[in-house]
Scaffold this motif. Sequence first.
Motif, PDB file in Angstrom:
ATOM      1  N   THR A 245      45.002  36.229 -29.293  1.00 19.73           N
ATOM      2  CA  THR A 245      46.380  35.952 -29.741  1.00 19.73           C
ATOM      3  C   THR A 245      47.013  34.918 -28.815  1.00 19.73           C
ATOM      4  O   THR A 245      46.910  35.040 -27.587  1.00 19.73           O
ATOM      5  CB  THR A 245      47.224  37.253 -29.730  1.00 19.73           C
ATOM      6  N   THR A 246      47.673  33.929 -29.425  1.00 16.99           N
ATOM      7  CA  THR A 246      48.244  32.862 -28.599  1.00 16.99           C
ATOM      8  C   THR A 246      49.550  33.312 -27.960  1.00 16.99           C
ATOM      9  O   THR A 246      50.253  34.191 -28.473  1.00 16.99           O
ATOM     10  CB  THR A 246      48.536  31.592 -29.439  1.00 16.99           C
ATOM     11  N   VAL A 247      49.851  32.670 -26.877  1.00 21.21           N
ATOM     12  CA  VAL A 247      51.070  33.012 -26.153  1.00 21.21           C
ATOM     13  C   VAL A 247      52.312  32.504 -26.909  1.00 21.21           C
ATOM     14  O   VAL A 247      53.410  33.066 -26.772  1.00 21.21           O
ATOM     15  CB  VAL A 247      50.963  32.478 -24.711  1.00 21.21           C
ATOM     16  N   GLU A 248      52.116  31.502 -27.749  1.00 15.86           N
ATOM     17  CA  GLU A 248      53.244  31.014 -28.549  1.00 15.86           C
ATOM     18  C   GLU A 248      53.707  32.072 -29.545  1.00 15.86           C
ATOM     19  O   GLU A 248      54.882  32.124 -29.921  1.00 15.86           O
ATOM     20  CB  GLU A 248      52.859  29.729 -29.308  1.00 15.86           C
ATOM     21  N   GLU A 249      52.796  32.943 -29.961  1.00 20.05           N
ATOM     22  CA  GLU A 249      53.186  34.028 -30.874  1.00 20.05           C
ATOM     23  C   GLU A 249      54.064  35.059 -30.165  1.00 20.05           C
ATOM     24  O   GLU A 249      54.890  35.714 -30.788  1.00 20.05           O
ATOM     25  CB  GLU A 249      51.940  34.707 -31.466  1.00 20.05           C
TER      26      GLU A 249
ATOM     27  N   ASN B  77      56.126  29.432 -16.621  1.00 24.57           N
ATOM     28  CA  ASN B  77      56.946  28.221 -16.655  1.00 24.57           C
ATOM     29  C   ASN B  77      58.104  28.344 -17.641  1.00 24.57           C
ATOM     30  O   ASN B  77      59.217  27.891 -17.372  1.00 24.57           O
ATOM     31  CB  ASN B  77      56.084  27.004 -17.013  1.00 24.57           C
ATOM     32  N   GLN B  78      57.831  28.946 -18.769  1.00 26.69           N
ATOM     33  CA  GLN B  78      58.858  29.064 -19.808  1.00 26.69           C
ATOM     34  C   GLN B  78      59.891  30.140 -19.484  1.00 26.69           C
ATOM     35  O   GLN B  78      61.059  30.012 -19.848  1.00 26.69           O
ATOM     36  CB  GLN B  78      58.209  29.414 -21.157  1.00 26.69           C
ATOM     37  N   PHE B  79      59.421  31.224 -18.853  1.00 29.31           N
ATOM     38  CA  PHE B  79      60.286  32.401 -18.626  1.00 29.31           C
ATOM     39  C   PHE B  79      60.189  32.819 -17.153  1.00 29.31           C
ATOM     40  O   PHE B  79      59.496  33.776 -16.801  1.00 29.31           O
ATOM     41  CB  PHE B  79      59.871  33.551 -19.555  1.00 29.31           C
TER      42      PHE B  79
END
Length: 266
Positions: free
Chosen positions: A161-165, A203-205
């Motif tokens: 499962t991708t992290v974008e999901e 990086n995003q969170f």
Amino acid sequence: MQRYNLIRNGSIYAVKNLKLFSYTYAFNVCSNRKTVNNMSYSAKIGPSILSSDLSCLGSECVRMMECGADYLHLDVMDGHFVPNITFGHPMVECLRKTVGQDPFFDMHMMVSRPEQWVKPMAAAGASQYTFHLETTTNPGNLIKEIRESGMKVGLAIKPGTTVEELAPWANHIDMALVMTVEPGFGGQKFMEDMMPKVTWLRNQFPSLDIEVDGGVGPDSIHKCAEAGANMIVSGSAVIGSDDPRSVIALLRTVVAEAIQKRSLDR
Ligand SMILES: O=C(CO)[C@@H](O)[C@H](O)COP(=O)(O)O
Ligand SMILES: [Fe+2]
């Protein structure tokens, strides 16, 4: 001998960062906590008791807490979402009675239809309900139900499962779990190719608790720490060790040093 070398490597890493250590001493790895630059997570080690003698789970949980565990990671498997069966909320209720109210129970729910166990797990004394994104069509509703039941929310993704999901839910959860093995069994090989997911999430969170689970121990902890994981599940490496206290301390030190370095690099 192997443990000695790893600890030595940890010390070498610390010496390289001596300059960082000097002026950040107030919130250094001794306190294992930092709150600079809007980052407020800390290094926490949660042994997975799946690898222990399952007939002695209560005493194994007590032993892990006495060896310095920050929390306990309890793997619930239903034989449907994963090809293995472990235990459910009745066991959690018994463990809570044995270990008392203090230890944090991170429930790793490797079950289909996770909605059905939210209330029973909360009543049994679970602290956090970590469900798999792959198991529900309505994560938002499930997150709400978990919170209303008084537990923290963890959201896990399998290696495929991708992290974008996961990303759309990241601001609504307390912890993201990036699996570093296919869920179902302890003692598997660490999947290093999952580390870009951790890096991306960090990086995003920047303030999110990020957990890694599967094959994590002294050989793989540096990769996890550098990628940005701060909650470390370790089963066989801790439980199978002659000296679990030292392994837990080593894992925490590596992660705490990486957190400190990241806060100063920002
Ligand atoms: O959720 C799982 C496996 O599905 C894990 O929590 C493992 O039980 C961790 O054990 P090690 O891989 O560290 O031995
Ligand atoms: Fe797990």
